[in-house]
Scaffold this motif. Structure first.
Motif, PDB file in Angstrom:
ATOM      1  N   SER A 143       0.820  -1.218   0.000  1.00  0.00           N
ATOM      2  CA  SER A 143       0.000   0.000   0.000  1.00  0.00           C
ATOM      3  C   SER A 143       0.851   1.263   0.000  1.00  0.00           C
ATOM      4  CB  SER A 143      -0.936   0.005   1.209  1.00  0.00           C
ATOM      5  OG  SER A 143      -0.187  -0.027   2.411  1.00  0.00           O
ATOM      6  N   SER A 144       2.048   1.190   0.590  1.00  0.00           N
ATOM      7  CA  SER A 144       2.930   2.363   0.607  1.00  0.00           C
ATOM      8  C   SER A 144       3.878   2.394  -0.590  1.00  0.00           C
ATOM      9  CB  SER A 144       3.738   2.393   1.904  1.00  0.00           C
ATOM     10  OG  SER A 144       4.532   1.229   2.012  1.00  0.00           O
ATOM     11  N   ALA A 145       3.741   1.409  -1.493  1.00  0.00           N
ATOM     12  CA  ALA A 145       4.556   1.348  -2.721  1.00  0.00           C
ATOM     13  C   ALA A 145       6.046   1.305  -2.412  1.00  0.00           C
ATOM     14  CB  ALA A 145       4.237   2.538  -3.627  1.00  0.00           C
ATOM     15  N   ARG A 146       6.392   0.628  -1.333  1.00  0.00           N
ATOM     16  CA  ARG A 146       7.811   0.487  -1.003  1.00  0.00           C
ATOM     17  C   ARG A 146       8.354  -0.796  -1.610  1.00  0.00           C
ATOM     18  NH1 ARG A 146       9.386  -0.477   4.013  1.00  0.00           N
ATOM     19  NH2 ARG A 146       7.321  -0.990   4.831  1.00  0.00           N
ATOM     20  N   LYS A 147       9.629  -0.773  -1.939  1.00  0.00           N
ATOM     21  CA  LYS A 147      10.299  -1.957  -2.463  1.00  0.00           C
ATOM     22  C   LYS A 147      11.237  -2.500  -1.393  1.00  0.00           C
ATOM     23  CE  LYS A 147      10.204  -0.692  -7.372  1.00  0.00           C
ATOM     24  NZ  LYS A 147      11.032  -0.462  -8.584  1.00  0.00           N
ATOM     25  N   VAL A 148      11.018  -3.742  -1.032  1.00  0.00           N
ATOM     26  CA  VAL A 148      11.869  -4.371  -0.032  1.00  0.00           C
ATOM     27  C   VAL A 148      12.539  -5.583  -0.665  1.00  0.00           C
ATOM     28  CG1 VAL A 148      10.444  -3.600   1.895  1.00  0.00           C
ATOM     29  CG2 VAL A 148       9.992  -5.818   0.841  1.00  0.00           C
ATOM     30  N   LYS A 149      13.669  -5.937  -0.090  1.00  0.00           N
ATOM     31  CA  LYS A 149      14.431  -7.061  -0.637  1.00  0.00           C
ATOM     32  C   LYS A 149      13.756  -8.379  -0.275  1.00  0.00           C
ATOM     33  CE  LYS A 149      19.018  -9.161  -0.690  1.00  0.00           C
ATOM     34  NZ  LYS A 149      19.048  -9.180  -2.166  1.00  0.00           N
ATOM     35  N   ILE A 150      13.684  -9.277  -1.261  1.00  0.00           N
ATOM     36  CA  ILE A 150      13.161 -10.623  -1.035  1.00  0.00           C
ATOM     37  C   ILE A 150      14.294 -11.596  -1.360  1.00  0.00           C
ATOM     38  CG2 ILE A 150      11.452 -12.347  -1.714  1.00  0.00           C
ATOM     39  CD1 ILE A 150       9.592 -10.091  -2.496  1.00  0.00           C
ATOM     40  N   TYR A 151      14.685 -12.374  -0.389  1.00  0.00           N
ATOM     41  CA  TYR A 151      15.766 -13.338  -0.603  1.00  0.00           C
ATOM     42  C   TYR A 151      15.256 -14.490  -1.460  1.00  0.00           C
ATOM     43  CZ  TYR A 151      18.303 -10.795   2.993  1.00  0.00           C
ATOM     44  OH  TYR A 151      18.953  -9.820   3.698  1.00  0.00           O
ATOM     45  N   SER A 152      16.044 -14.841  -2.467  1.00  0.00           N
ATOM     46  CA  SER A 152      15.616 -15.818  -3.468  1.00  0.00           C
ATOM     47  C   SER A 152      15.528 -17.216  -2.869  1.00  0.00           C
ATOM     48  CB  SER A 152      16.620 -15.826  -4.634  1.00  0.00           C
ATOM     49  OG  SER A 152      17.892 -16.249  -4.176  1.00  0.00           O
ATOM     50  N   PRO A 153      14.616 -18.043  -3.397  1.00  0.00           N
ATOM     51  CA  PRO A 153      14.517 -19.439  -2.930  1.00  0.00           C
ATOM     52  C   PRO A 153      15.807 -20.219  -3.156  1.00  0.00           C
ATOM     53  CG  PRO A 153      12.559 -18.815  -4.186  1.00  0.00           C
ATOM     54  CD  PRO A 153      13.560 -17.711  -4.366  1.00  0.00           C
ATOM     55  N   GLU A 154      16.519 -19.899  -4.250  1.00  0.00           N
ATOM     56  CA  GLU A 154      17.779 -20.596  -4.524  1.00  0.00           C
ATOM     57  C   GLU A 154      18.793 -20.330  -3.412  1.00  0.00           C
ATOM     58  OE1 GLU A 154      16.189 -18.680  -6.613  1.00  0.00           O
ATOM     59  OE2 GLU A 154      15.433 -20.151  -8.067  1.00  0.00           O
ATOM     60  N   PHE A 155      18.864 -19.069  -2.950  1.00  0.00           N
ATOM     61  CA  PHE A 155      19.784 -18.739  -1.859  1.00  0.00           C
ATOM     62  C   PHE A 155      19.353 -19.429  -0.557  1.00  0.00           C
ATOM     63  CE2 PHE A 155      20.309 -15.866   1.832  1.00  0.00           C
ATOM     64  CZ  PHE A 155      21.675 -16.033   2.018  1.00  0.00           C
ATOM     65  N   LEU A 156      18.069 -19.435  -0.292  1.00  0.00           N
ATOM     66  CA  LEU A 156      17.591 -20.073   0.945  1.00  0.00           C
ATOM     67  C   LEU A 156      17.866 -21.565   0.931  1.00  0.00           C
ATOM     68  CD1 LEU A 156      14.174 -18.221   1.401  1.00  0.00           C
ATOM     69  CD2 LEU A 156      16.325 -17.770   2.578  1.00  0.00           C
ATOM     70  N   SER A 157      17.814 -22.177  -0.264  1.00  0.00           N
ATOM     71  CA  SER A 157      18.074 -23.618  -0.332  1.00  0.00           C
ATOM     72  C   SER A 157      19.538 -23.951  -0.081  1.00  0.00           C
ATOM     73  CB  SER A 157      17.640 -24.157  -1.701  1.00  0.00           C
ATOM     74  OG  SER A 157      18.453 -23.598  -2.734  1.00  0.00           O
ATOM     75  N   GLU A 158      20.424 -22.975  -0.214  1.00  0.00           N
ATOM     76  CA  GLU A 158      21.852 -23.200   0.031  1.00  0.00           C
ATOM     77  C   GLU A 158      22.205 -23.136   1.522  1.00  0.00           C
ATOM     78  OE1 GLU A 158      24.043 -20.386  -2.211  1.00  0.00           O
ATOM     79  OE2 GLU A 158      23.146 -20.936  -4.130  1.00  0.00           O
ATOM     80  N   ILE A 159      21.300 -22.640   2.343  1.00  0.00           N
ATOM     81  CA  ILE A 159      21.594 -22.477   3.766  1.00  0.00           C
ATOM     82  C   ILE A 159      21.322 -23.791   4.491  1.00  0.00           C
ATOM     83  CG2 ILE A 159      21.033 -21.193   5.856  1.00  0.00           C
ATOM     84  CD1 ILE A 159      20.065 -18.928   4.083  1.00  0.00           C
TER      85      ILE A 159
END
Length: 1049
Positions: free
Chosen positions: A615-631
């Motif tokens: 609603s505030s039209a902000r852009k936030v970082k979303i960590y990719s599924p590929e990166f999460l699968s490496e953890i």
């Protein structure tokens, strides 16, 4: 006797050490107090008959020759002490009786004149009796009255007779030790005029009892000196004794502290010691002594001395505590005189720091009120500039803390201005003022000063204004805070307030986002510099950091938020968790767990605030599924579980976030398998490997070679698999791809079951490191040969049924099937979680299409999940048969599905509809399912459905042609046995059905001779005959299992 002329220290030291040469140097006036001792030494035969002793006696006699008072002392030694001792005992007994007047005496029976005149006119014997009688009378008065006032005595009040009295007392104490105790006599002398002087003379003649007399005087003193004559006299006596023997002054002072008695005496002795050492290298230990009393570890001593200081504050007269303050003031003035242009010299820094701490203790613990002159000098000292050395830094810290602990120091405008100019470089405390953490400031001040000082928050209002408005602005503080070095190896064992506390408070108050100061690099560096045990403020630091990025404050513009940690930065920390190589720098487990906590809580907060973000039209970082699968999420959590004591504040939140955001990584079966392996030591103990095999190095080529011999030499493959199980999972992970690509070779018929079980255990071990990568590798390696597309993690999440697109042999190999089922269960959980996340990430802001609200979206999601799970179950059931089935569930699986699926009782609802279908196959399936459900769920609803099935069969029996009749009843006859066994009341209806079926079969059999013979007819007759025989056997089974059954339960 001169009352102001005590025994000199020189004479006492000489008589104590029997230094005749030193005594010869003294004047007659100096040795006058110790004449009784010297006379006895010269006249009484010694035990030492050496030549040196004889020469010493001659020198003493020479020293005594010409002194007039010696003759009277010699006369005292000529008395009959045996008779005197007897009379003294009688006198003591008389004084113990009640009602005896002071004039009654055994020693002096007829006293015609006053005691003073009688003493002057009497001989030596009578003088001795007079003195002893007077002493015993005063002792009796003191014991009866228990008062500390001076007792009136004509003999002791006249200073003219004091010297002779002292001689008499010294001789009496020396010759009558059985009846006269020096401690009792000393205690009595405190109640006569000139008592302290007489005590000094008595102790000088018996120097070996010095310490004993002093300790006794202290022990009988008050804990807090009262304003009375007795207390002052006692303190004067001990003070004069210590002047007579200066070397024992400090030990006597220590006894005061040990017994918590006579604090004024301790101050007096300290002042006298400072006076004696004035002008030397050290000017006493006044500062160190009082600091030790107030800041020591003994709470009893601290309270005792603090109470004395408070009581002294209430008194309006000048006493020892005011003299002590004058001495401290003099030292302050001395240090300031050496500080030219406010530059404190290095030689004075340590002493100045000690003085500041002492004044803080006097103010905070003892409650002393500073005088104007003291305030001025203290502020002048605090605002001086020490050299840049560790001692200088310590002095500055103490000075700042003193200003905070003692707000009265800046009560005047000039003092406040001077203090403001002095603290320009101090930033750390500012962080706490900015966030209004006044309690944290109080703790910091007390920690720095090394004492618990009561600081009221309302008294710090002005200090807060000075720091936050006049010295530092918030922007200056935040800009400087990011330049403060991080704490190396930060852990819970590091005490005190650290930079991480300040950063946490500034983040909490949104100071960094408000002034656009980047803090990400500092936080990342501090996380990487953390070790176990976990510092308690680090999880809170991560939380406020995430909130500052995703939940903007109402006071801060939304476009100003902190920068998140990049994937590459975190990847550099996580990359060594799964596979460790020799020589590499391994980040601490604490750093990895903190970054894992950051990722999980970031994702959790982001999803919770998605609607506000959109609603505030902000852009936030979303960590990719590929990166999460490496953890290695699961592996890290298992390591934290092993050492929960070191990660007590982090393990529970991590587990909660994992179960919420990654349910597919927190399956119960996975945790149970891991705990069993770890708890039983299965990896190392269950296999019979030799020591050489156990420590053999595992390489990729060795694994390839072992799988090549899986058919010809399975034992070689078995040894390699056992080695893989025995090795730590994170070390084996580097060979995961090589191991998994041989999955299909395990499916061969000639592969031993032991090899398959070992392969499953290796897979379970790898599943504890990076399970999502392992699932993708396993799915691709087991794909059907006709499928050439490579499946990704995203494909599995979107369509978890792709896991079942595997080689058909998987369903005939139990260990591998268990692996596939584990992957399927996790994939279905991941798909459910992904659908839930999708709804959160893309909320319904306006109506679009056929879906009007979130409730309908949730219903569609639940329907899709149910469809996926139903399809997976259908595929698994169909795969359990060798042949393909075109109808519903294969009947052969009913004995497995009914007891194995808890929700099968729901099928009772649609069985009537199934039996009403015109398809014989469906009707047979419905009756067969009814029989198994009746055995499993013996409830009224099952009875109703079973009765319906029997009635439906009776109806069909009369309408079906002979061919269809055989197709229907031949497969359902065993079902009737199960129905009767479950519900015996249905036996009658079932038997009637069987009788009707038998009659119809017999009737059809009678047509054999009258009908033309052809192939179809003969086939029908055979089916009819088989049905007839089967109905007879069914009847027999019903009798055995339902009617004639002995054991009902």
């Amino acid at each position: 006797m001169d009352a102001n002329f005590p025994v000199s220290a020189r004479v006492f030291k000489a008589i104590l050490n029997v230094d005749v040469n030193e005594l010869k140097k003294c004047t007659a006036k100096e040795i006058r107090p110790i004449l009784p001792c010297l006379v006895r030494m010269s006249l009484i035969s010694p035990l030492d008959n050496t030549r040196e002793c004889a020469e010493g006696r001659k020198e003493i006699l020479t020293l005594l020759s010409g002194i007039e008072h010696v003759n009277s002392i010699v006369a005292l030694l000529s008395i009959d002490f045996h008779a005197l001792e007897s009379d003294v005992k009688k006198e003591q007994q008389l004084r113990q009786k009640i009602g005896v007047s002071s004039s009654d005496s055994i020693l002096i029976q007829s006293l015609q004149n006053g005691s003073a005149l009688e003493f002057e006119r009497s001989d030596s014997t009578r003088r001795l009796r007079l003195v002893l009688s007077e002493i015993l009378a005063i002792t009796s008065q003191v014991r009866e009255q228990q008062k500390s006032s001076v007792k009136s005595s004509e003999l002791f009040d006249n200073s003219v007779y004091i010297e002779e009295i002292c001689d008499v007392l010294c001789i009496a104490l020396a010759e009558l030790p059985a009846v006269l105790n020096v401690l009792d006599i000393v205690e009595t002398l405190l109640y006569v005029k000139h008592g302290p002087e007489i005590i000094c003379w008595v102790v000088a003649n018996t120097p070996d009892c010095f310490r004993e007399v002093c300790i006794n005087l202290i022990a009988n003193g008050e804990r807090q000196e009262d304003d009375n004559v007795g207390g002052k006299t006692r303190m004067q006596a001990i003070s004069m004794l210590c002047q007579m023997n200066p070397s024992q002054a400090l030990p006597i002072r220590a006894k005061c502290v040990e017994m918590c008695r006579m604090p004024a005496l301790a101050i007096t002795l300290s002042l006298e010691h400072a006076t004696r050492t004035l002008g030397g290298d050290t000017e006493g230990d006044m500062v160190a002594f009082i600091s030790g009393l107030l800041l020591g570890n003994d709470q009893q001593v601290r309270n005792w001395f603090a109470m004395f200081v408070r009581n002294s504050q209430k008194a309006s007269k000048i006493d020892n505590i005011f003299l002590c303050r004058d001495e401290l003031l003099r030292r302050l003035q001395t240090i300031i005189l050496f500080s030219m242009d406010s530059q404190l010299p290095e030689s004075c820094v340590v002493e100045a720091s000690a003085l500041l701490r002492l004044y803080c203790a006097l103010r905070g613990i003892a409650g002393i009120k500073f005088q104007e002159e003291e305030v001025s000098l203290i502020v002048q000292l605090v605002t001086s500039h020490p050299p840049p050395s560790p001692a200088g830094v310590r002095f500055v810290s103490l000075g700042l803390c003193m200003l905070i602990a003692c707000p009265s120091l800046i009560g005047q405008q000039e003092h406040e201005k001077c203090s403001i100019e002095w603290v320009q470089w101090l930033v750390r405390e500012e962080a706490y003022f900015e966030s209004n953490q006044l309690s944290a400031i109080c703790e910091l001040v007390c920690s720095t000063l090394g004492m618990k000082v009561p600081i009221r928050s309302n008294n710090m209002t002005r200090m807060k204004q000075i720091f936050t408005q006049e010295i530092f602005t918030e922007q200056v503080v935040t800009s400087h805070a990011v330049k403060v070095p991080v704490t190396v190896n930060l852990n819970a064992n590091i005490p005190g307030f650290l930079p991480v506390h300040c950063i946490h408070q500034l983040l909490k108050s949104r100071a960094f986002t408000k002034h656009k100061v980047p803090i990400k690099d500092w936080i990342y560096s501090q996380i990487c510099s953390s070790v176990a045990p976990l510092h308690p403020v680090l999880p809170a630091l991560v939380e406020v950091y995430v909130n500052s990025m995703l939940v903007p404050s109402s006071k801060v513009p939304q476009e100003h938020t902190n920068t998140p940690i990049s994937e590459d930065e975190m990847r550099s920390v996580f990359q060594t968790s799964a596979s460790q190589s020799q020589g590499s720098v391994i980040p601490s487990l604490t750093s990895q767990l903190l970054l894992l906590y950051y990722i999980l809580i970031y994702d959790d907060v982001r999803l919770a605030n998605t609607q506000n973000i959109i609603s505030s039209a902000r852009k936030v970082k979303i960590y990719s599924p590929e990166f999460l699968s490496e953890i290695p999420i699961k592996y890290l959590l298992q390591q934290a579980q092993k050492d929960q004591q070191s990660y007590a504040g982090l393990f529970s939140p991590l587990l909660r976030l994992l179960a919420t955001n990654f349910p597919h990584l927190s399956l119960v079966c996975d945790w149970l398998d891991d705990n069993i392996l770890q708890g039983s030591g299965e990896r190392r103990d269950v296999f019979q490997l030799t020591k050489k095999q156990l420590h053999m190095q595992i390489t990729q080529s060795a694994i390839e070679e072992a799988f090549k011999h899986i058919h010809k030499c399975p034992s070689r493959t078995s040894v390699m698999l056992q080695q893989l199980i025995a090795a730590p999972p994170n070390e084996v992970w580097q060979f995961a791809e090589t191991i998994i690509k041989h999955s299909k070779s395990i499916l061969e018929d000639d592969v031993p079951r032991n090899i398959q079980e070992l392969f499953k255990r290796v897979w379970l071990s790898l599943n504890s490191v990076l399970p999502r990568k392992l699932w993708v590798m396993t799915t691709n390696s087991l794909l059907h040969e006709g499928i050439k597309v490579s499946i990704t993690q995203e494909n599995i999440v979107l369509d978890p049924l792709q896991v079942l697109r595997c080689d058909i042999r998987v369903f005939r190999c139990t260990p591998v099937l268990e692996i596939v089922l584990r992957v399927l269960e996790a994939s279905l959980a991941a798909s459910r979680n992904q659908l839930s996340k999708h709804m959160l990430e893309y909320p319904m802001l306006s109506r679009s299409g056929q879906v009007s609200n979130e409730t309908e979206r949730e219903e569609l999601r639940a329907a899709l999940v149910a469809t996926q799970e139903s399809a997976a179950l259908q595929i698994l059931l169909e795969a359990c048969l060798e042949t393909e089935e075109d109808r519903g569930y294969p009947r052969e699986l009913l004995p497995v599905t009914v007891p194995g699926i808890p929700s099968m009782h729901i099928c009772l609802d649609f069985i009537p509809e199934l039996m009403s279908q015109p398809s014989i196959e469906k009707q047979v399936f419905a009756v067969d399912l009814t029989s198994y459900l009746a055995l499993r769920y013996t409830v009224p609803k099952s009875l109703s459905v079973a009765r319906l099935a029997v009635n439906t069969l009776a109806t069909l029996l009369g309408v079906l042609p002979s061919v269809s009749r055989a197709q229907l009843f031949t497969p359902v006859l065993p079902s009737l046995v199960r129905i009767c066994r479950a519900f015996p009341p249905l036996v009658d209806d079932t038997v009637q059905l069987l009788l009707q079926l038998g009659r119809m079969c017999e009737a059809q059999k009678s047509l054999i001779g009258s009908m033309p013979s052809h192939a179809d007819f003969e086939s029908d007759m055979k089916l009819n005959e088989m049905l007839c025989d089967e109905s007879r056997r069914t009847y027999i089974h019903i009798l055995k299992e339902a009617v004639l059954k002995v054991q009902v339960y």
